[in-house]
Design an enzyme around this catalytic site. Structure first.
Site, PDB file in Angstrom:
ATOM      1  N   HIS A 166     -17.898  -8.226  22.424  1.00 48.23           N
ATOM      2  CA  HIS A 166     -17.261  -9.003  23.493  1.00 48.23           C
ATOM      3  C   HIS A 166     -16.281  -8.183  24.341  1.00 48.23           C
ATOM      4  O   HIS A 166     -15.499  -8.733  25.091  1.00 48.23           O
ATOM      5  CB  HIS A 166     -16.593 -10.290  22.968  1.00 48.23           C
ATOM      6  N   SER A 209      -9.163 -19.775  14.875  1.00 47.20           N
ATOM      7  CA  SER A 209      -7.951 -19.056  14.466  1.00 47.20           C
ATOM      8  C   SER A 209      -8.027 -18.917  12.955  1.00 47.20           C
ATOM      9  O   SER A 209      -9.051 -19.230  12.350  1.00 47.20           O
ATOM     10  CB  SER A 209      -6.700 -19.837  14.873  1.00 47.20           C
ATOM     11  N   HIS A 269     -14.796 -15.797  24.023  1.00 46.22           N
ATOM     12  CA  HIS A 269     -14.892 -14.932  22.828  1.00 46.22           C
ATOM     13  C   HIS A 269     -14.016 -15.458  21.703  1.00 46.22           C
ATOM     14  O   HIS A 269     -13.937 -14.843  20.643  1.00 46.22           O
ATOM     15  CB  HIS A 269     -14.532 -13.486  23.178  1.00 46.22           C
ATOM     16  N   GLY A 270     -13.372 -16.584  21.914  1.00 47.24           N
ATOM     17  CA  GLY A 270     -12.531 -17.181  20.882  1.00 47.24           C
ATOM     18  C   GLY A 270     -11.798 -18.373  21.449  1.00 47.24           C
ATOM     19  O   GLY A 270     -12.226 -18.947  22.463  1.00 47.24           O
TER      20      GLY A 270
END
Length: 465
Positions: free
Chosen positions: A336, A370, A392-393
């Site tokens: 990423h 997380s 990407h998160g």
């Protein structure tokens, strides 16, 4: 042997034209042949001058040859007055400074299209979560400092109850078989085919980094990098990796190309800022033309760093698989922080994804949450307006500095207890509360990806900070 002494008049005497090529040649010779006899160095320079075309792809002589054949123009660059087409996903959840960074990138002379993912936040050059398609050029800070930063998930035929029932054993595995930060390395290294790559001998900057790369293989960086044991829940019966619907134990890792990538990024960013200087806030968006020696060299070095990052993950997972005494049922992974040559509106462009997951139609990826929130195994839908990308998160809602100022260790401890998560290492800057709600982020990208399964962290190892 005395140190090499080389002057401009020495090169002019053998036929070199006055100009920039003189300083390029002297710097190159002093960097790579400083202990060689002067007459031998002069002979090398004569050979390049006689037939520069022969040396255009040479790691040391290529830049001299390029300057002799077609000098690289160095001139101040200006932003366009208008932006190229772009789309922002989850705009209401993204800080204004991140959007402003994208708007600046969209005015670059090389820009063709852009997008901003719903986890976006402020960065250097491109924002984290920024995607930019460029014409025959690559922006080192559009790729990022941690080249090839990526996710890797191994799924094991182990019931989740074993993880809960033997927690101490799994904690010990992470302590014994993972290394973090700038100084921890494995005592026993294994060789890897990556070190046989030509780039390690062809590219002078990369050649100097080979020993460091060898030592750091199979280790993870600091910051938000991690290795975790957790529960995998496969929800899609038609998944590409042929794992039946159900729950499993998984190992999830997040890290990049370590010192190799960081030093490549640093070196070529400096070159880009000299070759395509931009003023003010745009200065970190300097690019390298892919028709130049430096542009081609960075492209090779970037791809090497990406493959090295993958090799690091494979080594991490190999060590843990050996400790578990099992082979994984499947492995899912993706970059990423990278740039790819892709077709955009019928044209081949360089697509930079800085903190964005490739999401072409049918392509699998991993979007973590997380240390307490579940992440997602996803399948791309190939949505063109996102330049075939996804988040990407979860993305940060507090900067590292603010997280350290506002979040206490006791607050983190309580959240970890509430979610049944064991943390090894980590700091307040990586607290779960520093991140956005991953479910909101996923809700803002339903056009981009579909969910195949989830990964819920249970034992998390990070750098000790």
């Amino acid at each position: 042997m005395a140190k090499l002494k080389l002057r401009g008049k020495d090169l002019i005497a053998i036929g070199y034209p006055q100009g920039k090529v003189i300083s390029i040649a002297i710097n190159s010779m002093l960097s790579h042949y400083k202990r060689e006899r002067k007459d031998k160095v002069i002979q090398r320079l004569k050979t390049v001058l006689k037939n520069p075309e022969k040396y255009i792809n040479d790691g040391i002589m290529g830049k001299i040859a390029e300057e002799l054949i077609q000098p690289v123009k160095i001139e101040a660059q200006k932003l366009n007055n208008t932006r190229v087409p772009f789309t922002i996903f989850g705009e209401n959840e993204i800080q204004e400074s991140a959007k402003h960074q994208l708007f600046t990138a969209l005015k670059l002379p090389i820009a063709k299209a852009g997008a901003l993912m719903p986890d976006a936040h402020h960065g250097y050059g491109l924002p984290i979560g920024g995607v930019l398609a460029a014409d025959n050029a690559v922006i080192p800070f559009g790729v990022g400092v941690d080249i090839g930063c990526r996710m890797c998930l191994s799924i094991y035929d182990i019931a989740p109850s074993y993880l809960a029932g033997s927690k101490d054993k799994y904690v010990q595995m992470l302590q014994d078989h993972t290394k973090f930060g700038g100084y921890e390395v494995h005592k026993q290294q294994v060789d890897n085919p990556i070190f046989e790559r030509d780039e390690f001998s062809m590219i002078p900057t990369v050649k100097k980094l080979k020993d460091k790369a060898f030592k750091q293989l199979g280790s993870s960086g600091g910051g938000n990098h991690f290795v975790e044991f957790g529960f995998v829940d496969i929800q899609d019966e038609q998944n590409e990796f042929n794992v039946p619907v159900g729950q499993y134990v998984g190992v999830l890792s997040h890290s990049g190309s370590r010192g190799l990538g960081a030093n490549i990024a640093k070196h070529y960013t400096k070159l880009a800022m000299k070759q395509t200087p931009l003023s003010g806030e745009a200065k970190h968006l300097a690019w390298l033309d892919l028709n130049t020696h430096d542009g081609q060299e960075y492209w090779l070095a970037m791809n090497l760093a990406g493959d090295y990052a993958s090799a690091c993950h494979h080594d991490i997972h190999r060590r843990l698989a050996k400790a578990l005494g099992k082979r994984p049922l499947a492995v899912v992974e993706n970059h990423h922080n990278f740039a790819w040559k892709e077709q955009v509106n019928g044209e081949e462009l360089v697509v930079h994804r800085k903190g964005a997951t490739p999401a072409q139609k049918g392509v699998l990826g991993i979007i973590p949450g997380s240390m307490t929130a579940s992440g997602f195994i996803v399948r791309g839908k190939g949505f063109e307006a996102s330049l075939n990308s996804a988040s990407h998160g979860a993305g940060r809602q507090l900067s590292r500095r603010k997280a350290k100022e506002q979040i206490t260790n006791s607050e983190i401890k309580k959240v970890l207890q509430d979610y049944g998560v064991t943390l090894i290492g980590g700091g307040r800057d990586e607290a779960p509360m520093a991140y956005k709600d991953i479910n909101k982020v996923m809700g803002n990208q339903t056009e981009l990806v579909e969910v195949v399964g989830t990964f819920t962290p249970k034992i998390v190892r990070m750098d000790n900070n």
